[in-house]
Structure formats: structure tokens, C-alpha cells
Design an enzyme around this catalytic site. Structure first.
Site, short mmCIF file in Angstrom:
data_model
loop_
_atom_site.label_atom_id
_atom_site.label_comp_id
_atom_site.label_asym_id
_atom_site.label_seq_id
_atom_site.Cartn_x
_atom_site.Cartn_y
_atom_site.Cartn_z
N TRP A 188 41.57 49.77 42.10
CA TRP A 188 42.67 49.42 41.45
C TRP A 188 42.37 49.72 39.94
CZ3 TRP A 188 42.44 45.93 37.31
CH2 TRP A 188 43.73 45.59 36.63
N GLU A 229 45.14 50.53 45.44
CA GLU A 229 45.84 48.95 45.48
C GLU A 229 47.01 49.36 44.10
OE1 GLU A 229 43.45 45.79 44.17
OE2 GLU A 229 45.12 44.50 44.21
N LYS A 231 50.36 47.65 41.88
CA LYS A 231 50.81 46.32 41.11
C LYS A 231 52.23 46.58 40.62
CE LYS A 231 48.38 42.97 38.13
NZ LYS A 231 47.18 42.75 37.50
N ASP A 262 48.11 43.44 47.56
CA ASP A 262 47.88 42.29 47.20
C ASP A 262 49.02 41.22 47.09
OD1 ASP A 262 47.35 40.19 45.02
OD2 ASP A 262 45.63 41.17 44.46
N HIS A 265 51.06 41.01 43.73
CA HIS A 265 51.50 42.10 43.15
C HIS A 265 52.88 42.58 43.44
CE1 HIS A 265 47.23 43.65 42.11
NE2 HIS A 265 47.30 42.38 41.62
N HIS A 289 44.91 41.88 49.96
CA HIS A 289 44.15 40.96 48.94
C HIS A 289 44.89 39.57 48.81
CE1 HIS A 289 41.98 43.45 45.98
NE2 HIS A 289 41.30 43.57 47.05
N ASP A 297 51.50 34.73 36.56
CA ASP A 297 49.81 35.05 37.16
C ASP A 297 49.99 35.32 38.67
OD1 ASP A 297 47.20 34.87 37.13
OD2 ASP A 297 47.12 33.05 38.22
N ASP A 299 47.04 35.45 40.30
CA ASP A 299 45.53 35.19 41.12
C ASP A 299 45.39 33.74 41.02
OD1 ASP A 299 44.57 37.92 41.29
OD2 ASP A 299 45.05 37.91 38.93
N ASP A 329 41.30 37.63 46.49
CA ASP A 329 41.45 37.97 45.18
C ASP A 329 42.03 36.90 44.23
OD1 ASP A 329 41.38 39.44 43.08
OD2 ASP A 329 42.81 41.01 43.65
C1 RNT Z 1 44.26 43.24 39.69
C2 RNT Z 1 43.87 43.63 41.00
C3 RNT Z 1 42.42 43.92 41.70
C4 RNT Z 1 41.42 42.93 40.95
C5 RNT Z 1 40.09 43.00 41.21
C6 RNT Z 1 39.14 42.34 40.07
O1 RNT Z 1 45.25 43.00 39.71
O2 RNT Z 1 44.29 42.56 42.16
O3 RNT Z 1 42.38 43.71 42.98
O4 RNT Z 1 41.88 41.32 40.97
O5 RNT Z 1 39.68 44.50 41.12
ZN ZN Z 2 44.01 42.70 44.12
#
Ligand code: RNT
Ligand code: ZN
Length: 422
Positions: A188, A229, A231, A262, A265, A289, A297, A299, A329
Site C-alpha cells: 500500500w 491495495e 484506497k 480494505d 477504503h 483487510h 476514519d 481504521d 488492519d
Molecule cells: C492504509 C492501508 C494499509 C495500512 C498498513 C499500515 O490506509 O490500509 O494497509 O493500514 O499498511
Molecule cells: Zn489496509
């Protein structure tokens, strides 16, 4: 919870599921085979162990909160990992980032890292019968300060990061070989801009060229697998992300490499669960992910919610579980970090169990014969099935605490270990 109670509840629950045509034992066997890749960066707020000796520059990833006790060294992080693994049923993997190498105070730049810096992780993994996954780190570094790495218009910067990813692929291959399990290597990058550029295509062409140079070097698939990956947006890349989902989907399909989706994302109205059946026929492998988006956010700590259950259902229904990998993640610095790991891992496994305990054939028959209200009714009935009794039985079988009992183990660890950290 006492063992007798767990066993009795399990027997009753089994009967209820069997009546619905669900094979509980086979569901548990499948659950047992799921190995989550547990992300090291929840343990120290995406800090890492480099001694580059300068301001690292923004990472584009923000861990908020200042809960005490975070891991400050590889030893502390590994100790915390083992505590988390004691509370998660099943056998799981460790997922590290390149910035978590052991550099012994030396200033080793990202384009100079090699397997020796990860020997400590490998030795520890061997001692504890664990496997390791990997990620190149293209953020939190002076050469990432412009927000562009593999798509930078500066040849010097681009070459530097191509070298870094190349080092990382070598490291991933060696890790996989040393531990006898393919090391999943996920790429990523933060590349993007705050305002929309006029040359959207130009940066993407540069990224494609960098990736072509990187992936021209072939590695043994028995030791490592590559994933990319995308986003939607990030901090500092609100208007434009070079490696968007469509970009990587195209790249992965064309070049037959793995794709990462993810859960945080995409636009909130998009369903990552729905994307599984759309992409799995066209990419060799899929890495999910597991995360939880909340407003801006992407995460938050994973919990059992509709998105997670839908994801689990689609994994099970894909009939391609052997080509789908699950990696946690997220990062939350405002609560006990080990509890954050355990919460997300247990939630993911619970959602998988929930999905595995569904009478897929019956549901499919109802659907195919047009009995749609019956399908809806059955799906609703599943929501109040005694699924928790099966979960408790599984945890007990795997020698980890059932129900809420894991919480006191974390409290105890906090008192004995974490409170002593500065
Ligand atoms: C970032 C991605 C990625 C990170 C990690 C730390 O938006 O989700 O996967 O969270 O590489
Ligand atoms: Zn990720």
C-alpha cells in the site's frame, strides 16, 4: 463459565442447528483452518523501530489516543502479541511492516534493509510456531513527505522506493522460506494529492511503470505472494489517490497478482462484501483487510456488525476460501492495545462462525424456487439461533477464555506488565 455448562449448551445448540440442516462439526473444522494475519501496528500506534534520526514526516495514517503501556521495543511488542494470541481461538499469523525491523540503533535507510534485520522476528516465530506476513513501508519517511512515492515525478525518489519494495520482496521471500509458509507481501502506498492534479493520468502511468519494474523480478510463489491495495482517499490525499481501487484492480487482473480490499477504503455506501464475488473470478488471490470505517476514519477496531457479517457470508459462499486471506488492519491508541487486537480478531472469527453456521443449500433452494419470503424468514431465524453456545464451546476447546472472561486476563497483564512501561 464452567465446562459442564458450556458442554450442555453446546449439545442443545447443536441440536437446534442440525434441525435446520447445518453441520456444526464441519463448520468448526472450517473455522479452525482460518488463520488471521494479526497486524503488528496496532501494538505501537504504527510507530516502528527505525533509528533514522530525523523527523520522519507525516504518514498519512493517524493513530489517535494516548492510552499508556504501548510496546516500545520488538521484545515488548512480541510479548504483547503472545498475550493476544492466548486469548484468540485458533492458530494465527503475525503481520509486520518493514519499519519494524531490528536495526540495533544503526541508521539503515529503507533501500538498504535486508533479511538480517528481521532475523529476530523469524527466530521468535520459530520458537512460537508462528508464520509471518510482510508489508513494505512507504510512509513516515522524509522521501515520502511530498505525498508521492512510486508515482513521484522525481526519478531519484521513485528509484529509491522501487529499491525499497524490491528489498521487501526479497525479505518476504526469505521469511516465507525460513518459516515454510508463503509470506503475504502487501503493497500500500500513500500517493495522492490534497487538490486534484491536472495530470491524473501522468502519475498513474508512473506508478504502473514502477510496479512493472518491481514485479519484473519473479519470486517463488511457495515462499511469497504479492498483493496491491488501493484506497479512496486519505489524509492529504483527499482529492486524488494515484493507486485507486480501479487502478489496482486493472493492474492485478492484467498481471495476475493478488488484490487487497480494505473494508475502510471505499465510499460508505459501497459494500466490500459484494465485491468479493465480482473480483475473485479474475484475480488469483484476494486479501481482505478487515477494518471498520467511521466517517473519515478507515481504521476503527473491528467489531461484529452488519458489514463484517456480510463479508464473512460472502467469503463462505464464494467457495474460494482457499484463495482468500484475512488480515486485520486498524489502530486505536485510546484503549488497551492488546484488547484492541483481541476484540477485532475474536469479532472476525465470530462473524466467520456465524456465516459457517448457515444452511446454504436450503437458502439457495428457496431462492432458486422463488420462495423469497421463506428465504428472508430463514435468514431472520438464523439471527436468534444459539450461536454463542457454539462459539463458547470452540473457545473452550481451543483453551482460550469464553464469553467476557478474556477481559480480566488483559486487566491482569495491564497491571503486571503494561503499567511498568514508561
Ligand atoms: C492504509 C492501508 C494499509 C495500512 C498498513 C499500515 O490506509 O490500509 O494497509 O493500514 O499498511
Ligand atoms: Zn489496509
Amino acid at each position: 463459565m464452567d465446562k459442564e455448562q458450556i458442554a450442555q449448551s453446546y449439545d442443545l445448540a447443536c441440536k437446534a442447528f442440525t434441525d435446520l440442516n447445518v453441520d456444526v462439526e464441519s463448520a468448526l473444522t472450517k473455522l479452525e483452518r482460518i488463520s488471521l494475519s494479526v497486524h503488528c501496528w496496532q501494538g505501537d500506534d504504527v510507530g516502528g523501530f527505525e533509528s533514522l534520526g530525523e523527523d520522519l514526516g507525516g504518514s498519512g495514517l493517524a493513530a489517535t489516543g494516548n492510552y499508556p503501556g504501548k510496546a516500545r521495543t520488538p521484545q515488548e511488542l512480541r510479548l504483547d502479541y503472545l498475550k493476544a494470541f492466548e486469548l484468540i481461538p485458533g492458530k494465527h499469523r503475525v503481520n509486520i511492516h518493514a519499519m519494524y525491523g531490528e536495526f540495533k540503533g544503526e541508521k539503515i535507510d529503507r533501500n538498504e534493509i535486508s533479511i538480517e534485520h528481521f532475523q529476530g522476528w523469524i527466530d521468535w516465530a520459530k520458537e512460537n510456531d508462528l508464520k509471518i506476513d510482510f508489508n513494505p513501508t512507504l510512509f513516515a519517511h522524509p522521501k515520502a513527505r511530498s505525498g508521492l512515492t512510486l508515482s513521484s515525478k522525481s526519478k531519484e525518489i521513485r528509484d529509491f522506493w522501487i529499491q525499497h519494495v524490491t528489498c521487501c520482496r526479497d525479505i518476504a521471500e526469505s521469511i516465507g522460506q525460513a518459516l515454510g509458509s508463503p509470506c503475504i507481501n502487501n503493497l500500500w502506498i500513500p500517493d495522492g494529492t490534497k487538490e486534484g492534479p491536472v495530470d491524473r493520468a501522468g502519475y498513474r502511468a508512473l506508478l504502473a511503470d514502477s510496479l512493472d519494474q518491481i514485479f519484473a523480478i519473479k519470486h517463488d510463489k511457495a515462499n511469497t505472494r504479492d498483493f496491491v491495495e488501493g484506497k479512496l482517499f486519505g489524509i492529504g490525499s483527499e482529492a486524488y489517490v494515484v493507486g485507486s481501487h480501479e487502478f489496482y484492480l486493472g493492474y492485478a487482473v492484467k498481471n495476475k497478482i493478488g488484490l487487497t480490499l480494505d473494508m475502510g477504503h471505499f465510499h460508505p455506501t459501497e459494500s466490500v462484501a459484494d465485491k468479493i464475488s465480482a473480483v475473485i473470478p479474475f484475480v488469483p488471490e484476494l486479501l481482505l483487510h478487515v477494518s471498520r470505517g467511521l466517517h473519515w476514519d478507515s481504521d476503527h477496531v473491528v467489531i461484529v456488525n452488519d458489514d463484517l457479517i456480510a463479508l464473512a457470508e460472502e467469503i463462505v459462499r464464494s467457495k474460494a476460501m482457499d484463495r482468500i486471506y484475512l488480515s486485520l488492519d486498524y489502530f486505536d491508541a485510546s484503549i488497551n492495545r492488546i484488547a484492541a487486537w483481541v476484540t477485532g480478531a475474536r469479532a472476525t472469527l465470530k462473524a466467520m462462525l456465524y456465516a459457517l453456521l448457515q444452511p446454504w443449500e436450503t437458502l439457495n433452494e428457496l431462492e432458486e424456487s422463488g420462495r423469497h419470503f421463506q428465504r428472508l424468514a430463514l435468514l431472520e431465524v438464523l439471527k436468534s439461533m444459539p450461536f454463542g453456545a457454539i462459539w463458547n464451546y470452540y473457545c473452550n476447546q481451543k483453551d482460550v477464555p469464553t464469553g467476557i472472561d478474556w477481559v480480566e486476563k488483559i486487566e491482569d497483564y495491564e497491571k503486571k506488565v503494561l503499567k511498568k512501561r514508561g
